[in-house]
Write an enzyme that holds these catalytic residues in place. Structure first.
Site, PDB file in Angstrom:
ATOM      1  N   ARG A 126       1.719  10.255   0.764  1.00  0.00           N
ATOM      2  CA  ARG A 126       2.259  11.180   1.768  1.00  0.00           C
ATOM      3  C   ARG A 126       3.512  11.881   1.279  1.00  0.00           C
ATOM      4  O   ARG A 126       4.133  12.626   2.028  1.00  0.00           O
ATOM      5  CB  ARG A 126       2.579  10.421   3.065  1.00  0.00           C
ATOM      6  N   LYS A 148     -10.935  -0.614   7.168  1.00  0.00           N
ATOM      7  CA  LYS A 148      -9.702  -0.519   7.951  1.00  0.00           C
ATOM      8  C   LYS A 148     -10.121  -0.155   9.375  1.00  0.00           C
ATOM      9  O   LYS A 148     -11.095   0.593   9.565  1.00  0.00           O
ATOM     10  CB  LYS A 148      -8.835   0.570   7.306  1.00  0.00           C
ATOM     11  N   GLU A 206       0.887  -1.175   0.000  1.00  0.00           N
ATOM     12  CA  GLU A 206       0.000   0.000   0.000  1.00  0.00           C
ATOM     13  C   GLU A 206       0.917   1.214   0.000  1.00  0.00           C
ATOM     14  O   GLU A 206       1.578   1.492   1.000  1.00  0.00           O
ATOM     15  CB  GLU A 206      -0.888  -0.024   1.256  1.00  0.00           C
TER      16      GLU A 206
HETATM   17  C1  3PG Z   1      -0.084   4.101   8.343  1.00  0.00           C
HETATM   18  O1  3PG Z   1      -1.017   4.467   7.665  1.00  0.00           O
HETATM   19  O2  3PG Z   1       1.008   4.689   8.445  1.00  0.00           O
HETATM   20  C2  3PG Z   1      -0.301   2.858   9.061  1.00  0.00           C
HETATM   21  O3  3PG Z   1      -1.242   3.062  10.028  1.00  0.00           O
HETATM   22  C3  3PG Z   1       0.954   2.230   9.555  1.00  0.00           C
HETATM   23  O4  3PG Z   1       1.025   2.330  10.896  1.00  0.00           O
HETATM   24  P1  3PG Z   1       2.303   1.735  11.634  1.00  0.00           P
HETATM   25  O5  3PG Z   1       3.458   2.589  11.230  1.00  0.00           O
HETATM   26  O6  3PG Z   1       1.957   1.839  13.083  1.00  0.00           O
HETATM   27  O7  3PG Z   1       2.430   0.318  11.169  1.00  0.00           O
END
Ligand code: 3PG
Length: 214
Positions: free
Chosen positions: A45, A128, A41
């Site tokens: 960002r 989710k 995924e």
């Molecule tokens: C995200 O969108 O960054 C996820 O929630 C990943 O979270 P994590 O870094 O705690 O695995």
């Protein structure tokens, strides 16, 4: 449940990716493929996220999704870039509509019964659960899934090798997301060997956890 969602459940874990340089997209995908976990995924960002999704989508055998899809424009752009599934931190009806028109699964972030009910009423059957650990963890998912019996949950946020089994003990959870397999620092450092190893370890953990629960 779409074929893509079935694949996500088969994988059991989805690496959540933040990528700063599109040149890293293909080696990253290759490391995940070599580790036996050909899914990612890629989150919106960073400025290069769309380019990274395009490049990752060109890699044979890779299932590429887009994360941090915040609105209809993001949904359209990521689908055009080749994303085969979309993930949002929250629930946005316009993004859901775009995805549904394109027959692409969108998995929205939810934490409350109201949000899950809205998602259910939009016709979604996988949400989710985010941020999972901060929102009550596996216990909360169990409570919610007792009510929403035909909803699958995709916990993300604070998931690691240490607590994956807690989530898997809930039958409504067959896949979790997390950044621990391919963290931003390892990608930026070009340490794809370590990412391959982490992917292999995650695949083994999923198998062992499923065996222990069966
Ligand atoms: C995200 O969108 O960054 C996820 O929630 C990943 O979270 P994590 O870094 O705690 O695995």
């Amino acid at each position: 449940m779409t074929e893509i969602q079935k694949s996500l459940k088969d994988f059991g874990v989805v690496p959540v990716i933040v990528i700063e340089d599109p040149k890293d997209a293909k080696p990253l995908c290759q490391a995940l493929i070599d580790g036996g976990l050909p899914v990612a995924e890629i989150t919106l960002r960073t400025d290069c996220a769309l380019e990274a999704i395009t490049k990752a989508s060109e890699v044979d055998g890779m299932l590429v999704g887009a994360g941090t899809v915040l609105n209809a424009t993001h949904a359209k752009q990521t689908i055009e870039a080749g994303a085969q599934f979309l993930v949002s931190p929250g629930l946005d009806k316009d993004s859901v509509c775009v995805a549904q028109k394109s027959a692409i699964p969108l998995i929205p972030g939810t934490t409350t019964a109201t949000e899950i009910q809205m998602a259910w009423n939009y016709g979604l059957r996988m949400v989710k659960f985010f941020p999972a650990e901060l929102s009550g963890g596996a216990k909360a998912v169990k409570g919610l899934s007792a009510v929403f019996r035909d909803m699958q949950f995709f916990p993300t946020g604070g998931i690691s090798e240490a607590n994956l089994a807690d989530y898997y003990s809930c039958p409504a959870v067959q896949v979790c997301g997390g950044s621990w397999i391919a963290p931003e620092k390892l990608i930026a450092a070009g340490d794809f060997g370590k990412i391959e190893k982490r992917a292999k370890d995650a695949v083994t953990l999923v198998q062992k956890t499923r065996e222990a629960l069966s």
